[in-house]
Design an enzyme around this catalytic site. Structure first.
Site, PDB file in Angstrom:
ATOM      1  N   ASP A 248       1.302  -0.895   0.127  1.00 13.90           N
ATOM      2  CA  ASP A 248       0.212  -0.149   0.126  1.00 13.90           C
ATOM      3  C   ASP A 248       0.979   0.970  -0.197  1.00 13.90           C
ATOM      4  OD1 ASP A 248      -3.060   0.165   0.462  1.00 13.90           O
ATOM      5  OD2 ASP A 248      -2.021   2.210   1.306  1.00 13.90           O
ATOM      6  N   ILE A 249       0.740   1.653  -0.887  1.00 10.29           N
ATOM      7  CA  ILE A 249       1.579   3.458  -0.825  1.00 10.29           C
ATOM      8  C   ILE A 249       1.089   4.349  -0.332  1.00 10.29           C
ATOM      9  CG2 ILE A 249       1.962   5.274  -2.390  1.00 10.29           C
ATOM     10  CD1 ILE A 249       0.947   4.151  -4.462  1.00 10.29           C
ATOM     11  N   GLU A 292      -4.763   2.877  -4.357  1.00  9.74           N
ATOM     12  CA  GLU A 292      -3.248   2.793  -3.436  1.00  9.74           C
ATOM     13  C   GLU A 292      -2.582   1.513  -3.745  1.00  9.74           C
ATOM     14  OE1 GLU A 292      -4.568   4.438  -0.438  1.00  9.74           O
ATOM     15  OE2 GLU A 292      -5.268   4.580  -2.039  1.00  9.74           O
TER      16      GLU A 292
END
Length: 375
Positions: A248-249, A292
């Site tokens: 996950d960004i 994301e």
């Protein structure tokens, strides 16, 4: 057979389609050759006087019928095997045509078969018509088969003193019509195959689009939902290893808020490209699961090997960030990693939850870190 099972190359698909059509259209042909011979024999002047001949002819055409029925097509993924099957099956078709052509000529010339001559001639016309309209996929071979059916009978009529010239001329004219009709049927068949290839390519493109994330060109959630359970089942069945990495960004919303959604999209594309740099094996499935969040499915990969790859990816991302145009964008990601284990009891959902929990622990512990799944 599903669309996924169809041959995907144009050459292989065309051969496979021709094999299917040839086999479907040839099944009844052998039966009618046998039936035509039995009718000629039974309606001869003295069938019992030709019992041995009748049984021998019946045995011959029964063998040809059995050869057609027992000659089963190969698997659709081998172009060489498909071509070999077609060559052999056409050998059976041409042999059947030759045998009937000689039978027709013999019936026209033999004493005692005068009552059956019309039957033999009508059968020859029917077989020739079927060849022109049903086997036009191979034009030259179909022409040869028609000639094998017709020429012996035409020669018999021409050489027979009692032969009907009207019948000979009529058959010659009908033969010319069959050859013209064969050319037309061949063009129609080729056009049909071309259309089917176009439809197949369109279905494949639509299937690819339905399974691909349009922004990053990675697999999408739909592909993951289909692929992940199958890979888990395969790992359990074969006792092989399967690792799942979820990423996950970090603070992606802040990127959109501070730099705009176009920069956010560019960041997602760059993240996908960076994934391709580190997870390069053909067996690895690279996916964008939504927003994301990204994932990597790594079959035949144990926890330690997957951990090293994931950690290298995380460190490279933190050190290099992304260069988007003339702007450097620092970026990090939180990662959760797990390996399919006996504790999952074959459940893809249980496995996914373990890895997803690891991802959330990475976020809770400050982000920009890798956490391993428990259990």
């Amino acid at each position: 057979m599903t669309n996924a099972d169809l041959p995907h190359t144009p050459e292989c698909f065309s051969l496979w389609r021709e094999v299917q059509d040839t086999r479907t259209r040839t099944r009844l042909g052998g039966f009618y050759y046998l039936l035509a011979w039995l009718l000629c024999w039974l309606f001869s002047a003295a069938p019992m006087a030709h019992l041995t001949l009748g049984l021998a002819g019946g045995a011959l055409f029964t063998l040809l019928l059995a050869a057609r029925l027992l000659h089963r097509p190969p698997e659709p993924d081998s172009e060489a095997e498909l071509q070999r099957w077609l060559d052999r099956h056409w050998g059976i078709i041409l042999l059947s045509s030759f045998c009937w052509g000689m039978t027709h000529a013999w019936v026209l010339l033999a004493d005692g078969f005068e009552p059956a001559r019309l039957i033999a001639t009508l059968a020859t016309v029917g077989f020739g018509t079927a060849m022109a309209f049903n086997f036009a996929m191979r034009r030259r071979r179909a022409v040869l088969a028609i000639l094998l059916l017709y020429v012996p009978g035409l020669a018999a009529l021409a050489l027979s003193e009692g032969g009907s010239r009207a019948e000979l001329v009529t058959l010659v004219f009908y033969l010319s019509y069959l050859l013209l009709a064969l050319n037309r049927s061949h063009r129609e068949y080729a056009n049909m195959i071309a259309l089917e290839l176009q439809l197949l390519e369109q279905r494949q493109r639509m299937d690819t689009l339905s399974r691909t994330d349009g922004l990053t060109l990675l697999g999408n959630r739909y592909q993951f939902n289909n692929l992940f359970p199958a890979m888990c089942a395969s790992a359990q069945r074969h006792g092989s290893e399967l690792s799942l990495l979820l990423m996950d960004i970090d603070f992606f919303k802040r990127i959109n808020d501070e730099h705009g959604h176009s920069t956010g999209d560019a960041c997602l594309r760059a993240f996908g490209e960076r994934m391709r740099e580190f997870f390069r094996r053909d067996s690895d499935a690279l996916l964008r699961l939504g927003g994301e969040e990204f994932g990597v499915l790594m079959p035949d990969t144990g926890m330690e090997q997957a951990r090293q790859l994931a950690e290298q990816f995380r460190e490279d991302l933190a050190n290099r960030g992304f260069l988007l145009g003339d702007q450097h964008l620092p970026i990090t990601a939180s990662l959760g990693l797990g390996c399919f284990a006996e504790g999952d009891q074959g459940s893809a959902e249980t496995f996914f939850k373990r890895v997803d929990d690891a991802l959330y622990r990475a976020k809770a512990k400050g982000r920009d870190r890798l956490e391993l799944a428990q259990g």
